[in-house]
Design an enzyme around this catalytic site. Structure first.
Site, PDB file in Angstrom:
ATOM      1  N   THR A  70       7.168   2.806 -11.551  1.00 11.70           N
ATOM      2  CA  THR A  70       7.404   3.949 -12.440  1.00 11.70           C
ATOM      3  C   THR A  70       8.800   4.528 -12.222  1.00 11.70           C
ATOM      4  OG1 THR A  70       5.048   4.442 -12.391  1.00 11.70           O
ATOM      5  CG2 THR A  70       6.509   6.230 -13.091  1.00 11.70           C
ATOM      6  N   ASN A 154       0.763  -5.704 -18.754  1.00  9.04           N
ATOM      7  CA  ASN A 154      -0.234  -5.389 -17.738  1.00  9.04           C
ATOM      8  C   ASN A 154      -1.666  -5.462 -18.263  1.00  9.04           C
ATOM      9  OD1 ASN A 154       1.246  -3.078 -18.974  1.00  9.04           O
ATOM     10  ND2 ASN A 154      -0.501  -1.926 -18.223  1.00  9.04           N
ATOM     11  N   SER A 202       7.446  -3.733  -8.216  1.00  4.20           N
ATOM     12  CA  SER A 202       6.624  -2.827  -7.410  1.00  4.20           C
ATOM     13  C   SER A 202       5.806  -3.660  -6.418  1.00  4.20           C
ATOM     14  CB  SER A 202       5.685  -2.057  -8.346  1.00  4.20           C
ATOM     15  OG  SER A 202       4.855  -1.207  -7.605  1.00  4.20           O
ATOM     16  N   THR A 240      15.437   9.766   2.188  1.00  2.44           N
ATOM     17  CA  THR A 240      15.367   8.849   3.331  1.00  2.44           C
ATOM     18  C   THR A 240      14.609   7.594   2.925  1.00  2.44           C
ATOM     19  OG1 THR A 240      15.389  10.728   4.808  1.00  2.44           O
ATOM     20  CG2 THR A 240      14.562   8.646   5.730  1.00  2.44           C
ATOM     21  N   CYS A 328      -4.313   2.912 -15.739  1.00  2.00           N
ATOM     22  CA  CYS A 328      -3.661   4.204 -15.959  1.00  2.00           C
ATOM     23  C   CYS A 328      -4.192   4.878 -17.223  1.00  2.00           C
ATOM     24  CB  CYS A 328      -2.155   4.036 -16.082  1.00  2.00           C
ATOM     25  SG  CYS A 328      -1.489   2.983 -14.814  1.00  2.00           S
TER      26      CYS A 328
HETATM   27  N1  PLP Z   1       4.967  -1.245 -15.190  1.00  2.00           N
HETATM   28  C1  PLP Z   1       3.900  -2.064 -15.305  1.00  2.00           C
HETATM   29  C2  PLP Z   1       3.945  -3.215 -16.261  1.00  2.00           C
HETATM   30  C3  PLP Z   1       2.758  -1.832 -14.523  1.00  2.00           C
HETATM   31  O1  PLP Z   1       1.698  -2.643 -14.636  1.00  2.00           O
HETATM   32  C4  PLP Z   1       2.742  -0.725 -13.631  1.00  2.00           C
HETATM   33  C5  PLP Z   1       1.528  -0.409 -12.832  1.00  2.00           C
HETATM   34  O2  PLP Z   1       0.424  -0.650 -13.239  1.00  2.00           O
HETATM   35  C6  PLP Z   1       3.895   0.079 -13.539  1.00  2.00           C
HETATM   36  C7  PLP Z   1       4.977  -0.210 -14.329  1.00  2.00           C
HETATM   37  C8  PLP Z   1       3.942   1.237 -12.596  1.00  2.00           C
HETATM   38  O3  PLP Z   1       4.146   0.786 -11.296  1.00  2.00           O
HETATM   39  P1  PLP Z   1       3.830   1.730 -10.036  1.00  2.00           P
HETATM   40  O4  PLP Z   1       2.354   1.831  -9.930  1.00  2.00           O
HETATM   41  O5  PLP Z   1       4.441   1.025  -8.869  1.00  2.00           O
HETATM   42  O6  PLP Z   1       4.511   3.034 -10.302  1.00  2.00           O
END
Ligand code: PLP
Length: 387
Positions: A70, A154, A202, A240, A328
């Protein structure tokens, strides 16, 4: 429990955990401290950056460590638009292109930038979930400052033609960002091959820890820092550094890159078996997303005449963890924006489930899941007012 939600998150690998451990209690220095403990941490940080740079085939200074996907997406989009766009006093500050099926980390950031005076084009996708290169080229304007298109989706796992998109962006001299969060650990992420200028990753999606990620930014690309404070990460991201997390990220990437060839083959076999059996034995079902241009671990099926959330909860009670839409977005009753974008009617989109496989998934897990799925679907249909 049969865990089939690896796209939401993965368990941290034991080897990764072992690599991280000393950095919590023994080698806990702050890389900005001038004493020996701090300087040792600084040394570890920079050698880890070097290692990751080798995996991505980029320069170490092109990597900014962040708190996850994110933050990387926010930094890429806001950072480029604010560095390259017209000042906030202007009405029309510039334009960017993205797609209708991005993760909310990108979509909501774009919506925020639209409120701050930037124009955003959201490219549609076809019924398989793929963008049209022709439509991309047609959307490019004189004032286009950025193209941001995800590597793999996703929810439906669809893979976009990233290198071809990169060639178009290069030809028009427009920076190209890709959210590669779902492709991490699965794909070859050599940035020159992908032809990207910015890339988000990530760690928790490929058996690394949560709360750590990175943004690759091609040398010479200006971005406006979004987090202000100290001079860490070459003045591009204050705070940090999360040393244990960064060590974990590097280790997880190293392991994934070593395993990915064999593991992808194994997962594709399991995925295709799951899809084939589900469509054969469950009446009124269809596969969402491209049949082959999809992540090796992604199965997303629409189950007609059933509400996806009830199906998910029943499966959970029977020991199977999966997801409806994206993690999400669940909790909200709105159908997934991705499923609507590929043209599914509301009621079919709402009856869709995502099963994402991972390193501990076996054929017997899939067989058991299919068996339970058949029973739960037939029970729910027997009670459903939609039938
Ligand atoms: N982008 C995609 C395609 C994702 O699947 C996700 C998490 O599900 C994110 C961004 C967000 O990543 P994070 O959970 O590390 O903030």
């Amino acid at each position: 429990m049969i865990y089939l939600d690896y796209a939401a998150t993965t368990p941290t690998d034991q080897e990764v955990l072992k690599a991280m451990e000393p950095f919590f209690t023994k080698k806990f220095g702050n890389p900005s401290s001038l004493h020996m403990l701090g300087q040792k941490a600084k040394g570890e940080l920079e050698s880890t950056r070097q290692k990751i740079a080798e995996e991505l085939a980029c320069l170490p200074e092109e990597i900014i460590f962040t708190s996850g996907g994110t933050e990387s997406d926010n930094l890429a989009i806001k950072g480029v638009l604010e560095a390259k766009g017209k000042p906030a006093t202007e009405k029309k500050r510039g334009h960017m292109i993205t797609t209708q099926i991005e993760h909310h980390a990108v979509l909501h950031t774009c919506e925020d930038m639209a409120k701050r005076g930037f124009d955003v084009t959201y490219l549609p996708v076809d019924q398989n979930g793929v963008i049209s290169l022709k439509q991309l080229e047609e959307a490019i304007r004189e004032d286009t400052l950025l193209i941001s298109i995800m590597t793999a989706n996703n929810e439906i796992g669809v893979i976009q033609p990233i290198t071809k998109i990169g060639r178009i962006a290069n030809k028009h001299k427009i920076p190209f960002h890709t959210d590669a969060v779902q492709a991490g650990g699965t794909f070859d992420l050599k940035v020159d091959h992908l032809k990207v200028d910015l890339l988000s990753l990530s760690a928790h999606k490929f058996y690394g820890p949560k709360g750590v990620g990175l943004l690759y930014v091609r040398k010479g690309m200006r971005i406006k820092p979004q987090q202000i404070g100290g001079s860490q990460e070459m003045n591009r991201r204050a705070s940090t550094e999360n040393i244990p997390g960064i060590i974990g990220l590097a280790k997880a990437l190293e392991i994934a890159n070593k395993r990915k060839e064999d593991e992808n083959k194994r997962l594709i076999k399991l995925r295709d078996y799951f899809i084939q059996e589900a469509l054969k034995h469950l009446p009124d079902t269809r596969l969402n997303g491209h049949p082959t241009e999809r992540l090796p671990n992604n199965v997303n099926i629409a189950v007609g005449k059933i509400e996806g959330e009830s199906l998910l909860l029943r499966l959970d009670m029977m020991g199977i963890a999966c997801s409806s839409g994206s993690a999400c977005a669940s909790g909200s009753l709105d159908p997934s924006h991705v499923l609507l974008a590929i043209g599914l009617p509301h009621e079919i989109a709402q009856g869709s489930l995502r099963f994402s496989l991972g390193k501990d998934t076996t054929k017997s897990d899939i067989d058991k899941t299919l068996e339970i799925l058949k029973k739960v679907v037939s029970d729910l249909r027997a009670m459903s007012p939609l039938v």
